[in-house]
Write a protein that holds these residues in place. Structure first.
Motif, PDB file in Angstrom:
ATOM      1  N   SER A  49       5.345   9.812  -0.882  1.00  0.00           N
ATOM      2  CA  SER A  49       4.747  11.042  -0.349  1.00  0.00           C
ATOM      3  C   SER A  49       3.559  10.659   0.517  1.00  0.00           C
ATOM      4  O   SER A  49       3.067   9.531   0.460  1.00  0.00           O
ATOM      5  N   ALA A  50       3.084  11.613   1.329  1.00  0.00           N
ATOM      6  CA  ALA A  50       1.934  11.343   2.194  1.00  0.00           C
ATOM      7  C   ALA A  50       0.710  10.987   1.359  1.00  0.00           C
ATOM      8  O   ALA A  50      -0.072  10.098   1.729  1.00  0.00           O
ATOM      9  N   GLU A  51       0.555  11.657   0.221  1.00  0.00           N
ATOM     10  CA  GLU A  51      -0.613  11.409  -0.629  1.00  0.00           C
ATOM     11  C   GLU A  51      -0.590   9.997  -1.198  1.00  0.00           C
ATOM     12  O   GLU A  51      -1.588   9.269  -1.123  1.00  0.00           O
ATOM     13  N   THR A  52       0.559   9.574  -1.756  1.00  0.00           N
ATOM     14  CA  THR A  52       0.633   8.228  -2.313  1.00  0.00           C
ATOM     15  C   THR A  52       0.584   7.170  -1.210  1.00  0.00           C
ATOM     16  O   THR A  52       0.062   6.080  -1.415  1.00  0.00           O
ATOM     17  N   ALA A  53       1.115   7.508  -0.036  1.00  0.00           N
ATOM     18  CA  ALA A  53       1.065   6.571   1.090  1.00  0.00           C
ATOM     19  C   ALA A  53      -0.367   6.341   1.535  1.00  0.00           C
ATOM     20  O   ALA A  53      -0.769   5.208   1.837  1.00  0.00           O
ATOM     21  N   GLN A  54      -1.163   7.402   1.577  1.00  0.00           N
ATOM     22  CA  GLN A  54      -2.559   7.254   1.993  1.00  0.00           C
ATOM     23  C   GLN A  54      -3.378   6.487   0.959  1.00  0.00           C
ATOM     24  O   GLN A  54      -4.285   5.732   1.310  1.00  0.00           O
ATOM     25  N   ARG A  55      -3.034   6.643  -0.324  1.00  0.00           N
ATOM     26  CA  ARG A  55      -3.704   5.835  -1.351  1.00  0.00           C
ATOM     27  C   ARG A  55      -3.364   4.360  -1.155  1.00  0.00           C
ATOM     28  O   ARG A  55      -4.217   3.475  -1.312  1.00  0.00           O
ATOM     29  N   LEU A  57      -2.519   2.955   1.746  1.00  0.00           N
ATOM     30  CA  LEU A  57      -3.212   2.497   2.949  1.00  0.00           C
ATOM     31  C   LEU A  57      -4.692   2.269   2.678  1.00  0.00           C
ATOM     32  O   LEU A  57      -5.295   1.331   3.215  1.00  0.00           O
ATOM     33  N   ARG A  58      -5.277   3.105   1.835  1.00  0.00           N
ATOM     34  CA  ARG A  58      -6.696   2.944   1.514  1.00  0.00           C
ATOM     35  C   ARG A  58      -6.912   1.639   0.735  1.00  0.00           C
ATOM     36  O   ARG A  58      -7.927   0.964   0.911  1.00  0.00           O
ATOM     37  N   ALA A  59      -5.949   1.294  -0.096  1.00  0.00           N
ATOM     38  CA  ALA A  59      -6.062   0.060  -0.875  1.00  0.00           C
ATOM     39  C   ALA A  59      -5.977  -1.176   0.009  1.00  0.00           C
ATOM     40  O   ALA A  59      -6.697  -2.150  -0.215  1.00  0.00           O
ATOM     41  N   VAL A  60      -5.117  -1.129   1.023  1.00  0.00           N
ATOM     42  CA  VAL A  60      -4.908  -2.336   1.836  1.00  0.00           C
ATOM     43  C   VAL A  60      -5.752  -2.377   3.100  1.00  0.00           C
ATOM     44  O   VAL A  60      -5.961  -3.454   3.673  1.00  0.00           O
ATOM     45  N   PHE A 104      -5.264  -2.176  -6.037  1.00  0.00           N
ATOM     46  CA  PHE A 104      -4.277  -1.094  -6.120  1.00  0.00           C
ATOM     47  C   PHE A 104      -4.618  -0.141  -7.257  1.00  0.00           C
ATOM     48  O   PHE A 104      -4.497   1.075  -7.119  1.00  0.00           O
ATOM     49  N   ALA A 105      -5.044  -0.681  -8.389  1.00  0.00           N
ATOM     50  CA  ALA A 105      -5.413   0.164  -9.527  1.00  0.00           C
ATOM     51  C   ALA A 105      -6.618   1.028  -9.178  1.00  0.00           C
ATOM     52  O   ALA A 105      -6.692   2.200  -9.568  1.00  0.00           O
ATOM     53  N   ARG A 106      -7.541   0.459  -8.434  1.00  0.00           N
ATOM     54  CA  ARG A 106      -8.751   1.205  -8.046  1.00  0.00           C
ATOM     55  C   ARG A 106      -8.413   2.416  -7.180  1.00  0.00           C
ATOM     56  O   ARG A 106      -9.075   3.456  -7.244  1.00  0.00           O
ATOM     57  N   HIS A 107      -7.340   2.301  -6.397  1.00  0.00           N
ATOM     58  CA  HIS A 107      -6.943   3.400  -5.508  1.00  0.00           C
ATOM     59  C   HIS A 107      -5.710   4.147  -6.009  1.00  0.00           C
ATOM     60  O   HIS A 107      -5.204   5.037  -5.319  1.00  0.00           O
ATOM     61  N   ASP A 108      -5.263   3.819  -7.214  1.00  0.00           N
ATOM     62  CA  ASP A 108      -4.075   4.457  -7.799  1.00  0.00           C
ATOM     63  C   ASP A 108      -2.867   4.323  -6.869  1.00  0.00           C
ATOM     64  O   ASP A 108      -2.104   5.271  -6.662  1.00  0.00           O
ATOM     65  N   ALA A 109      -2.711   3.147  -6.292  1.00  0.00           N
ATOM     66  CA  ALA A 109      -1.570   2.857  -5.428  1.00  0.00           C
ATOM     67  C   ALA A 109      -0.466   2.205  -6.257  1.00  0.00           C
ATOM     68  O   ALA A 109      -0.733   1.582  -7.283  1.00  0.00           O
ATOM     69  N   VAL A 110       0.765   2.354  -5.789  1.00  0.00           N
ATOM     70  CA  VAL A 110       1.920   1.922  -6.578  1.00  0.00           C
ATOM     71  C   VAL A 110       2.395   0.530  -6.148  1.00  0.00           C
ATOM     72  O   VAL A 110       2.727   0.304  -4.982  1.00  0.00           O
ATOM     73  N   ALA A 111       2.434  -0.379  -7.100  1.00  0.00           N
ATOM     74  CA  ALA A 111       2.985  -1.713  -6.866  1.00  0.00           C
ATOM     75  C   ALA A 111       3.421  -2.270  -8.212  1.00  0.00           C
ATOM     76  O   ALA A 111       2.858  -1.925  -9.250  1.00  0.00           O
ATOM     77  N   SER A 112       4.432  -3.098  -8.174  1.00  0.00           N
ATOM     78  CA  SER A 112       4.907  -3.694  -9.415  1.00  0.00           C
ATOM     79  C   SER A 112       5.364  -5.116  -9.148  1.00  0.00           C
ATOM     80  O   SER A 112       5.960  -5.405  -8.106  1.00  0.00           O
TER      81      SER A 112
END
Length: 199
Positions: A49-55, A57-60, A104-112
């Protein structure tokens, strides 16, 4: 026709066959893919989603990247996916797994983390679920029946039938009698019940 025209706009020519671009699909509408950290660990990254995508982008890339008007919506982002992909790749490849996970955790971004075979066979959750199984007397481990059904659970009976294990029953169904089947076995043409005769 309208849907086809929109399809055409993304690919450049009507009925043009989509082609992969490395790990990316040619019609990317959301960022994602697999990236390798500086200490050699593969990660899978996703944003649906746009929201998770922006999180993500903010992380990276920080606020400057996440707040860029080009990435306000997934539709807009799809036109600039190379920039997004490169930003993720640059960040991940320049940081260790621990550093990427922290940011990623700091920005609640998704990675595994992408598990290796060794990781899979020793993973506590996978072992608890019973996803990796073996058959008695066999050293090989394989993926067990999925999904797990409570009323009718699946079970692994064998890793593969021995050559010739079903030859007799199949030949009988085809009209061969016991004498003909025995003759074929003795001539070394077929195996029976997991064994083969060598004349």
């Amino acid at each position: 026709m309208q849907a086809l025209l929109r399809f055409d706009e993304r690919l450049g020519a009507l009925f043009h066959s989509p082609r992969r671009n490395g790990l990316r699909q040619p019609m990317d509408f959301a960022p994602g893919g697999m990236f390798r950290t500086s200490d050699g660990v593969w990660l899978t990254v996703s944003a649906g989603s746009a929201e998770t995508a922006q999180r993500l982008l903010r992380a990276v890339g920080g606020d400057a990247l996440a707040d860029d008007p080009r990435f306000a919506t997934l539709a807009e982002m799809s036109h600039h996916m190379t920039v997004v992909f490169d930003a993720i790749n640059d960040f991940v490849t320049q940081h260790t797994l621990a550093e990427v996970e922290t940011e990623f955790a700091r920005h609640d971004a998704v990675a595994s983390r992408v598990l290796s075979v060794e990781d899979i066979t020793t993973n506590a959750q996978i072992r608890h679920r019973g996803d990796i199984v073996s058959v008695e007397g066999e050293p090989t481990k394989v993926i067990g029946p999925v999904p797990h059904l409570s009323a009718t659970p699946g079970a692994l009976r064998w890793l593969g039938r021995a050559p010739g294990a079903d030859t007799r029953s199949i030949l009988c169904e085809l009209g061969f009698d016991d004498k003909q089947i025995t003759a074929l076995y003795e001539a070394g043409i077929i195996g029976l019940d997991g064994t083969r005769n060598t004349p």
